[in-house]
Design a protein around this motif. Structure first.
Motif, PDB file in Angstrom:
ATOM      1  N   VAL A 116     107.172 -22.145  44.099  1.00  0.00           N
ATOM      2  CA  VAL A 116     106.045 -23.075  44.266  1.00  0.00           C
ATOM      3  C   VAL A 116     106.349 -24.394  43.562  1.00  0.00           C
ATOM      4  O   VAL A 116     106.105 -25.468  44.116  1.00  0.00           O
ATOM      5  CB  VAL A 116     104.729 -22.445  43.758  1.00  0.00           C
ATOM      6  N   ARG A 117     106.901 -24.332  42.359  1.00  0.00           N
ATOM      7  CA  ARG A 117     107.246 -25.572  41.652  1.00  0.00           C
ATOM      8  C   ARG A 117     108.271 -26.381  42.442  1.00  0.00           C
ATOM      9  O   ARG A 117     108.182 -27.602  42.512  1.00  0.00           O
ATOM     10  CB  ARG A 117     107.742 -25.257  40.241  1.00  0.00           C
ATOM     11  N   GLU A 131      99.797 -19.923  47.874  1.00  0.00           N
ATOM     12  CA  GLU A 131      98.816 -20.834  47.271  1.00  0.00           C
ATOM     13  C   GLU A 131      98.320 -20.342  45.913  1.00  0.00           C
ATOM     14  O   GLU A 131      98.121 -21.152  45.002  1.00  0.00           O
ATOM     15  CB  GLU A 131      97.657 -21.075  48.228  1.00  0.00           C
ATOM     16  N   ASP A 132      98.119 -19.056  45.747  1.00  0.00           N
ATOM     17  CA  ASP A 132      97.626 -18.537  44.468  1.00  0.00           C
ATOM     18  C   ASP A 132      98.656 -18.728  43.343  1.00  0.00           C
ATOM     19  O   ASP A 132      98.277 -18.745  42.161  1.00  0.00           O
ATOM     20  CB  ASP A 132      97.267 -17.056  44.581  1.00  0.00           C
ATOM     21  N   TRP A 133      99.917 -18.866  43.682  1.00  0.00           N
ATOM     22  CA  TRP A 133     100.962 -19.038  42.686  1.00  0.00           C
ATOM     23  C   TRP A 133     100.965 -20.446  42.083  1.00  0.00           C
ATOM     24  O   TRP A 133     101.605 -20.668  41.058  1.00  0.00           O
ATOM     25  CB  TRP A 133     102.331 -18.706  43.278  1.00  0.00           C
ATOM     26  N   ALA A 134     100.270 -21.372  42.701  1.00  0.00           N
ATOM     27  CA  ALA A 134     100.213 -22.744  42.170  1.00  0.00           C
ATOM     28  C   ALA A 134      99.474 -22.780  40.840  1.00  0.00           C
ATOM     29  O   ALA A 134      99.628 -23.730  40.082  1.00  0.00           O
ATOM     30  CB  ALA A 134      99.545 -23.667  43.184  1.00  0.00           C
ATOM     31  N   GLU A 135      98.691 -21.759  40.565  1.00  0.00           N
ATOM     32  CA  GLU A 135      97.888 -21.723  39.342  1.00  0.00           C
ATOM     33  C   GLU A 135      98.568 -20.956  38.226  1.00  0.00           C
ATOM     34  O   GLU A 135      98.044 -20.848  37.130  1.00  0.00           O
ATOM     35  CB  GLU A 135      96.525 -21.111  39.653  1.00  0.00           C
ATOM     36  N   VAL A 136      99.753 -20.419  38.493  1.00  0.00           N
ATOM     37  CA  VAL A 136     100.465 -19.601  37.489  1.00  0.00           C
ATOM     38  C   VAL A 136     101.300 -20.495  36.611  1.00  0.00           C
ATOM     39  O   VAL A 136     101.894 -21.434  37.008  1.00  0.00           O
ATOM     40  CB  VAL A 136     101.359 -18.544  38.174  1.00  0.00           C
TER      41      VAL A 136
END
Length: 136
Positions: A116-117, A131-136
């Motif tokens: 994601v990064r 999309e949920d990995w953007a918050e990790v």
């Protein structure tokens, strides 16, 4: 159990085909490493690299993958992002997101977070499944 998934960005969306050019493809292998293929290959890159680990290091088997010239692929991905997406990014930033050519431990515990990064740095939208990995 980890994620097994293939994401192909071409034609302006993640519904692209691996046969299209330009394209960016990411294949997640059991949440352990990601194979990246991009085209066109630019700035001396081959169009092939990894996030997390190179398979030869992950499997502790030198025949599992060829060594990657991470510097060349970082320049290639940065040039690809500028050419295809209009995103200007320093190749050193890209290099820091790719698998270590020496097999050093990946900086992210989860390869999805590292992917994601990289996608965001290249100016790509996130596939819905990440999309949920953007918050990790």
């Amino acid at each position: 159990m980890g994620l097994f998934a293939t994401f192909v960005f071409a034609g302006g969306s993640w519904d692209g085909s691996a046969d299209q050019t330009p394209r960016f493809a990411a294949k997640v292998h059991d949440s352990d490493f990601v194979t990246i293929d991009y085209a066109p290959a630019l700035a001396g890159g081959t169009g092939h690299c990894y996030v997390g680990f190179e398979p030869r290091h992950y499997f502790e088997d030198e025949t599992a993958s060829d060594p990657v010239d991470t510097d060349a692929e970082a320049r290639g991905l940065a040039a690809w992002a500028a050419d295809v997406r209009g995103t200007v990014i320093d190749p050193d930033v890209v290099r820091g997101l790719l698998a270590s050519p020496e097999g050093d431990e990946a900086p992210d515990v989860f390869v999805e977070a590292a992917l994601v990064r990289l996608l965001l740095a290249l100016g790509l939208p996130l596939p819905e499944d990440l999309e949920d990995w953007a918050e990790v």
